[in-house]
Motif scaffolding. Structure first.
Motif, PDB file in Angstrom:
ATOM      1  N   CYS A 189       0.830  -1.203   0.000  1.00 54.98           N
ATOM      2  CA  CYS A 189       0.000   0.000   0.000  1.00 54.98           C
ATOM      3  C   CYS A 189       0.868   1.257   0.000  1.00 54.98           C
ATOM      4  O   CYS A 189       0.582   2.219  -0.722  1.00 54.98           O
ATOM      5  CB  CYS A 189      -0.923  -0.017   1.213  1.00 54.98           C
ATOM      6  N   PHE A 190       1.939   1.244   0.776  1.00 50.78           N
ATOM      7  CA  PHE A 190       2.849   2.385   0.779  1.00 50.78           C
ATOM      8  C   PHE A 190       3.506   2.570  -0.584  1.00 50.78           C
ATOM      9  O   PHE A 190       3.696   3.702  -1.043  1.00 50.78           O
ATOM     10  CB  PHE A 190       3.929   2.210   1.855  1.00 50.78           C
ATOM     11  N   ARG A 191       3.839   1.478  -1.249  1.00 54.81           N
ATOM     12  CA  ARG A 191       4.462   1.600  -2.569  1.00 54.81           C
ATOM     13  C   ARG A 191       3.468   2.135  -3.607  1.00 54.81           C
ATOM     14  O   ARG A 191       3.837   2.886  -4.514  1.00 54.81           O
ATOM     15  CB  ARG A 191       5.048   0.249  -3.003  1.00 54.81           C
ATOM     16  N   LEU A 192       2.204   1.758  -3.473  1.00 53.15           N
ATOM     17  CA  LEU A 192       1.179   2.346  -4.348  1.00 53.15           C
ATOM     18  C   LEU A 192       1.094   3.850  -4.127  1.00 53.15           C
ATOM     19  O   LEU A 192       0.997   4.636  -5.087  1.00 53.15           O
ATOM     20  CB  LEU A 192      -0.171   1.689  -4.063  1.00 53.15           C
ATOM     21  N   TYR A 193       1.118   4.253  -2.877  1.00 49.94           N
ATOM     22  CA  TYR A 193       1.084   5.672  -2.516  1.00 49.94           C
ATOM     23  C   TYR A 193       2.327   6.388  -3.046  1.00 49.94           C
ATOM     24  O   TYR A 193       2.231   7.472  -3.643  1.00 49.94           O
ATOM     25  CB  TYR A 193       1.001   5.763  -0.993  1.00 49.94           C
ATOM     26  N   GLN A 194       3.479   5.767  -2.871  1.00 42.36           N
ATOM     27  CA  GLN A 194       4.743   6.351  -3.315  1.00 42.36           C
ATOM     28  C   GLN A 194       4.775   6.581  -4.824  1.00 42.36           C
ATOM     29  O   GLN A 194       5.336   7.577  -5.298  1.00 42.36           O
ATOM     30  CB  GLN A 194       5.888   5.418  -2.902  1.00 42.36           C
ATOM     31  N   HIS A 195       4.151   5.692  -5.575  1.00 40.97           N
ATOM     32  CA  HIS A 195       4.175   5.780  -7.036  1.00 40.97           C
ATOM     33  C   HIS A 195       2.961   6.513  -7.614  1.00 40.97           C
ATOM     34  O   HIS A 195       2.750   6.509  -8.831  1.00 40.97           O
ATOM     35  CB  HIS A 195       4.268   4.383  -7.640  1.00 40.97           C
ATOM     36  N   LEU A 233       7.591   5.080   9.537  1.00 39.64           N
ATOM     37  CA  LEU A 233       8.625   6.120   9.530  1.00 39.64           C
ATOM     38  C   LEU A 233       9.521   5.986   8.300  1.00 39.64           C
ATOM     39  O   LEU A 233       9.889   6.996   7.683  1.00 39.64           O
ATOM     40  CB  LEU A 233       9.453   6.044  10.804  1.00 39.64           C
ATOM     41  N   ASN A 234       9.874   4.769   7.944  1.00 38.46           N
ATOM     42  CA  ASN A 234      10.712   4.576   6.751  1.00 38.46           C
ATOM     43  C   ASN A 234      10.053   5.199   5.529  1.00 38.46           C
ATOM     44  O   ASN A 234      10.696   5.895   4.735  1.00 38.46           O
ATOM     45  CB  ASN A 234      10.942   3.087   6.510  1.00 38.46           C
ATOM     46  N   TYR A 235       8.755   4.956   5.362  1.00 43.60           N
ATOM     47  CA  TYR A 235       8.073   5.492   4.179  1.00 43.60           C
ATOM     48  C   TYR A 235       7.793   6.989   4.318  1.00 43.60           C
ATOM     49  O   TYR A 235       7.799   7.711   3.307  1.00 43.60           O
ATOM     50  CB  TYR A 235       6.789   4.719   3.895  1.00 43.60           C
ATOM     51  N   PHE A 236       7.576   7.470   5.523  1.00 42.79           N
ATOM     52  CA  PHE A 236       7.406   8.909   5.693  1.00 42.79           C
ATOM     53  C   PHE A 236       8.637   9.648   5.176  1.00 42.79           C
ATOM     54  O   PHE A 236       8.526  10.663   4.470  1.00 42.79           O
ATOM     55  CB  PHE A 236       7.162   9.253   7.163  1.00 42.79           C
ATOM     56  N   PHE A 237       9.814   9.119   5.524  1.00 40.22           N
ATOM     57  CA  PHE A 237      11.037   9.813   5.087  1.00 40.22           C
ATOM     58  C   PHE A 237      11.344   9.596   3.616  1.00 40.22           C
ATOM     59  O   PHE A 237      12.046  10.397   3.007  1.00 40.22           O
ATOM     60  CB  PHE A 237      12.216   9.392   5.973  1.00 40.22           C
ATOM     61  N   LYS A 238      10.780   8.562   3.002  1.00 39.58           N
ATOM     62  CA  LYS A 238      10.928   8.376   1.562  1.00 39.58           C
ATOM     63  C   LYS A 238       9.974   9.266   0.771  1.00 39.58           C
ATOM     64  O   LYS A 238      10.295   9.725  -0.323  1.00 39.58           O
ATOM     65  CB  LYS A 238      10.639   6.916   1.189  1.00 39.58           C
ATOM     66  N   ILE A 239       8.772   9.490   1.327  1.00 36.43           N
ATOM     67  CA  ILE A 239       7.696  10.077   0.522  1.00 36.43           C
ATOM     68  C   ILE A 239       7.360  11.508   0.930  1.00 36.43           C
ATOM     69  O   ILE A 239       7.283  12.406   0.078  1.00 36.43           O
ATOM     70  CB  ILE A 239       6.422   9.202   0.616  1.00 36.43           C
ATOM     71  N   ASP A 240       7.130  11.749   2.206  1.00 36.30           N
ATOM     72  CA  ASP A 240       6.523  13.009   2.628  1.00 36.30           C
ATOM     73  C   ASP A 240       7.445  13.964   3.387  1.00 36.30           C
ATOM     74  O   ASP A 240       7.104  15.148   3.530  1.00 36.30           O
ATOM     75  CB  ASP A 240       5.291  12.718   3.508  1.00 36.30           C
TER      76      ASP A 240
END
Length: 331
Positions: A189-195, A233-240
């Motif tokens: 789901c995070f990768r869908l959001y990221q892309h 947190l990992n995805y927050f720092f990758k995306i937002d």
């Protein structure tokens, strides 16, 4: 286009008496253009024999023994063996309403590439259904009805793992099941959001989610810490994350301390606020707890809220609204 083949990916592990009803609900679908690719993950019960029996009776069903133990390897193998243009998942202990595949397919193909189709879910149990599952059902259905899944992505996984469908090329574009990160559904789901993918939801109940004492989310080690804070947190720092803006952690409890430790280990500067005057002025991880009202003096802060208490969250939301902020709700 609407004759596109749907591949249903079904990892199976010790499904017991739940597997046959699951398979029967797939066979009862009004949509007939599907294949079921089931992977048995080293079951020690009769699951493999049940799968073989159903595969012998219907050529749309194929089953394979897993080659590497685990849910993610099972999904990888199922996806590798699949042939459909459209991909969906199913859990071995759940049930499909008869129109599930048809509605997901129509919802998906009526929209442009780059979207993921989903719908409403309904939890059920042979015993009393836990209050936590009722709240999650209400929350995830609210997101679907309001088409606002990604607005709450840091709170919990906003996309039900056995109730989505997407085009094969879209799944491949986000890495499909290449990631080894658990929980695999939240990571996807995070990768869908990221892309930049979009989630579109039908307003019908499309999945019957069974709760029982042996569900993987209750018993499997990867799901033991249901906060999944490090993943978030990992995805927050990758995306937002925007390093030019002040970063604020709101919360002095276990989750707030864990987040502060995460940031400290990585040398990321932050403000740490809470609404407990007894904490103000005390320090941990090189950061000092401050009065939350310091937020009004910060220019365009990014606020991560790690306060889970239901009675405190509306107060926090009200204050943030008053100062023109929204925040990222991590619980």
């Amino acid at each position: 286009m609407h004759s596109s083949l749907i591949s249903i990916l079904l990892p199976v592990y010790n499904a017991g008496d739940y597997l046959a009803p699951c398979l029967d609900s797939i066979l009862a679908q009004t949509e007939i253009h599907w294949e079921l690719v089931a992977v048995d993950d080293f079951s020690t019960d009769q699951s493999w024999e049940v799968l073989q029996c159903y595969a012998a009776a219907d050529t749309r069903i194929r089953c394979y023994p897993n080659t590497t133990k685990g849910l993610i390897p099972a999904l990888r193998l199922a996806f590798q063996q699949s042939k459909g243009d459209l991909i969906t998942r199913m859990d071995d202990d759940d049930l499909m309403p008869q129109a599930k595949l048809a509605i997901l397919k129509k919802t998906l193909l009526d929209d442009d590439p780059g979207c993921v189709a989903t719908g409403l879910v309904l939890y059920f149990s042979d015993n009393e259904l836990g209050e936590g599952y009722r709240r999650y059902e209400q929350w995830i259905n609210y997101l679907a009805l309001n088409q606002s899944h990604f607005s709450a992505i840091y709170k919990e996984c906003p996309l039900p793992s056995p109730c989505w469908m997407m085009r094969r090329e879209d799944l491949l574009s986000v890495g499909a099941f290449d990631s080894d990160t658990y929980p695999e559904d939240y990571d996807l789901c995070f990768r869908l959001y990221q892309h930049g993918k979009r989630i579109v939801a039908a307003h019908e109940v499309l999945h019957l989610w069974r709760d029982h004492p042996h569900r993987a989310s209750r018993t499997a080690p990867p799901y033991g810490d249901n906060t999944f804070l490090e993943l978030k947190l990992n995805y927050f720092f990758k995306i937002d994350y925007q390093p030019q803006r002040p970063l604020v952690i709101w919360g002095a409890g276990r989750k707030g301390k864990a987040a502060a430790g995460y940031l400290s280990e990585r040398g990321i500067s932050f403000y740490w606020v809470c609404d407990n005057p007894r904490k103000w002025g005390k320090s941990m991880y090189g950061a000092v707890w401050q009065d939350y009202r310091v937020l009004s003096s910060l220019k365009d802060p990014q606020v991560i809220i790690l306060v889970a208490a239901p009675d405190e969250q509306p107060v926090i939301a009200k204050y943030l609204s008053e100062i023109g902020e929204q925040g990222y709700w991590f619980c």
